[in-house]
Motif scaffolding. Structure first.
Motif, mmCIF file in Angstrom:
data_model
loop_
_atom_site.group_PDB
_atom_site.id
_atom_site.type_symbol
_atom_site.label_atom_id
_atom_site.label_comp_id
_atom_site.label_asym_id
_atom_site.label_seq_id
_atom_site.Cartn_x
_atom_site.Cartn_y
_atom_site.Cartn_z
ATOM 1 N N ALA A 1 0.838 -1.202 0.000
ATOM 2 C CA ALA A 1 0.000 0.000 0.000
ATOM 3 C C ALA A 1 0.878 1.259 0.000
ATOM 4 O O ALA A 1 0.568 2.242 -0.682
ATOM 5 N N THR B 1 1.064 4.103 -2.952
ATOM 6 C CA THR B 1 0.880 5.523 -2.636
ATOM 7 C C THR B 1 2.057 6.340 -3.155
ATOM 8 O O THR B 1 1.885 7.447 -3.681
ATOM 9 N N ARG B 2 3.258 5.768 -3.042
ATOM 10 C CA ARG B 2 4.451 6.449 -3.557
ATOM 11 C C ARG B 2 4.338 6.644 -5.070
ATOM 12 O O ARG B 2 4.650 7.697 -5.603
ATOM 13 N N ALA C 1 1.510 6.856 -6.684
ATOM 14 C CA ALA C 1 0.471 7.866 -6.934
ATOM 15 C C ALA C 1 1.028 9.276 -6.719
ATOM 16 O O ALA C 1 0.618 10.222 -7.404
ATOM 17 N N ILE D 1 3.298 3.161 5.209
ATOM 18 C CA ILE D 1 2.030 3.505 5.852
ATOM 19 C C ILE D 1 1.929 2.810 7.209
ATOM 20 O O ILE D 1 2.210 1.622 7.335
#
Lengths: 88, 217
Positions: free
Chosen positions: A20, A24-25, A27, A41
């Motif tokens: 996750a 996110t990185r 994104a 996270i």
């Protein structure tokens, strides 16, 4: 009885995969933010408790963090404890 | 011979397990509400799949404190057979009856599929109906099935012959392709695949029967 507030931060151990965090990185790059080398996270847990003194409050929150809030097999934790503003 | 299936708030495979053990295999089975402490008269206990207590905090983290599981620890000490399937496997690791932890799938997606699994361990009774190295086909359905443990634990699992099943095509990033493990004694088995969904030819093969039959061996 004094009232305390605590914040427990639970994070995945460095050796544990964090898909996750990786997503996110990725994104963040899509947002145009450059230079992020690492993104992991975790969880933040806020709590308030009544205890007779600060040492006892710390003992209780440490037990909670170690036995319930984090799984020591995959996670580390740290905590911050202070008197609640209302009790000062 | 009687089997108990634990029902937590949020379990959703409890009835499937009972259908498989009682309906397909003819083994007397009863439900155990999570608040009970009475496990008398039972030969084996199944922790079924689902989302116990909403899987809040971590999968299986809250279930670990259920009264029934305090009795389960004694049941295991006395040598009783315990099978944890999917969420049940996650609960067994949180409880410390099995080592390691199940974490988010490497690809992030919930994976619902039939997978091929190789029987690795021949030490315990769980696979007495299979030959070592046999390939089984069973359904999986999970978002957090990536088995992780440190290198010392992995070596111990290998040395003890406690790796039960390995994926032929790893769907979730599990270390060493692990799909299921046993404890050192061999009476506790945790599986991410769902044998109860492969006990009736109408709903997906019969390979699950080979595992569930061994509950009462």
């Amino acid at each position: 009885m004094p009232n305390y507030q605590a914040s427990v931060l639970v994070s995945l151990r460095a050796s544990v995969l964090d898909p996750a965090g990786e997503a996110t990185r990725s994104a963040a790059k899509g947002l145009g933010i450059q230079g992020i080398k690492r993104l992991r996270i975790g969880k933040s847990i806020s709590l308030e408790l009544d205890a007779p003194n600060e040492a006892e409050a710390l003992r209780r929150v440490e037990l909670l963090a170690d036995r319930l809030l984090a799984n020591p097999v995959i996670e580390d934790w740290s905590l911050d404890l202070k008197p609640a503003p209302s009790s000062l | 011979m009687s089997i108990g299936v634990v029902v937590f708030p949020g379990s959703n495979c409890d009835r499937d397990v009972r259908w498989a053990t009682e309906g397909c295999l003819g083994l007397p089975t009863k439900f155990l509400w999570h608040e009970t402490r009475d496990l008398s008269g039972l030969d084996a206990i199944v922790l079924p799949g689902g989302f116990s207590y909403g899987d809040y905090l971590r999968c299986g983290a809250i279930a670990r404190f259920a009264p029934v599981l305090q009795s389960l620890v004694d049941f295991v000490d006395r040598g009783g057979n315990v099978l944890g399937i999917c969420n049940g496997f996650q609960i067994l690791t949180e409880l410390g009856l099995l080592p390691g932890a199940l974490t988010r799938n490497k690809g992030l997606h919930f994976v619902c599929d039939d997978v091929e699994l190789k029987v690795i361990s021949s030490r315990s009774n769980w696979f007495c109906n299979c030959t070592s190295g046999e390939v089984l086909s069973l359904p999986i359905a999970h978002g957090e099935g990536c088995y992780q443990c440190n290198v010392e634990t992995l070596k111990r699992l290998e040395d003890e012959d406690s790796i039960a099943l390995r994926y032929l095509n790893n769907p979730n990033g599990s270390i060493s392709d692990i799909a299921g493990i046993t404890n050192a004694k061999g009476n506790v088995l945790g599986l991410m695949p769902h044998p109860e969904r492969a006990c009736d030819p109408l709903t997906g093969g019969l390979d699950g029967k080979k595992i569930l039959q061994s509950l009462i061996n």
